[in-house]
Write an enzyme that holds these catalytic residues in place. Sequence first.
Site, mmCIF file in Angstrom:
data_model
loop_
_atom_site.group_PDB
_atom_site.id
_atom_site.type_symbol
_atom_site.label_atom_id
_atom_site.label_comp_id
_atom_site.label_asym_id
_atom_site.label_seq_id
_atom_site.Cartn_x
_atom_site.Cartn_y
_atom_site.Cartn_z
ATOM 1 N N MET A 62 0.761 -1.125 -0.093
ATOM 2 C CA MET A 62 0.098 -0.045 0.163
ATOM 3 C C MET A 62 0.902 1.252 -0.062
ATOM 4 S SD MET A 62 -3.003 1.685 -0.239
ATOM 5 C CE MET A 62 -4.296 0.157 0.157
ATOM 6 N N ASP A 81 10.831 2.976 6.110
ATOM 7 C CA ASP A 81 10.485 1.757 6.624
ATOM 8 C C ASP A 81 11.601 1.399 7.749
ATOM 9 O OD1 ASP A 81 8.089 -0.511 5.712
ATOM 10 O OD2 ASP A 81 9.543 -1.037 7.087
ATOM 11 N N GLU A 124 -1.944 -1.503 10.938
ATOM 12 C CA GLU A 124 -3.254 -1.067 11.824
ATOM 13 C C GLU A 124 -3.152 -1.439 13.521
ATOM 14 O OE1 GLU A 124 -6.470 0.842 9.753
ATOM 15 O OE2 GLU A 124 -4.408 1.382 9.653
ATOM 16 N N SER A 175 -7.875 2.497 7.753
ATOM 17 C CA SER A 175 -9.277 2.221 7.285
ATOM 18 C C SER A 175 -10.294 2.007 8.398
ATOM 19 C CB SER A 175 -9.408 1.150 6.030
ATOM 20 O OG SER A 175 -8.834 -0.028 6.786
ATOM 21 N N HIS A 204 -7.483 8.208 3.431
ATOM 22 C CA HIS A 204 -7.579 6.609 2.862
ATOM 23 C C HIS A 204 -7.554 6.535 1.258
ATOM 24 C CE1 HIS A 204 -8.161 2.356 3.358
ATOM 25 N NE2 HIS A 204 -9.004 2.213 2.404
#
Length: 158
Positions: A14, A33, A92, A119, A140
């Site tokens: 993503m 990252d 998440e 989300s 989003h």
Amino acid sequence: MFTPRLAVLGAGLMGVGIACHFARHGHAVRLYDTDPQRLAEVPAVASAILRELEASGQQDPADRDAVLARLTPTPALNTLADTTLLIEAIPERLALKHALYAELETLIADEAIIASNTSGLPPDSLAQGMRHPERLLIAHFKILDRKSGSAGMPRPIS
């Protein structure tokens, strides 16, 4: 015209998809990252996304190298200190997001914006504990559909 200095936090599929979207529109994007393997895979993942877009007629193959050149992977959060728009696309997990936001707020300018690609987590929960909760917004992105392309990669959508 204001041109934001962009970073995407999280170099999973993503995150790379979001970074490719901005790079396709002429923006340099730093991809942060903590996983060196993910950072090493950024060029291959981005190339696969761009090939899917090319196959669907949404991207000119002649532009691929220029788009890829606009993506800069980095394992060092402090390299993002001058960023004005940071798009967070990490897993998440609320505690993980809180820890990242706390560290970011020690580095970035007070007016820098953090946009979460969440989300399902509520904005108030995400902003809890932030020094500048007004900087957080939800943005989003729906970059990928759920079907696999011919190479087994999820197909990018517009």
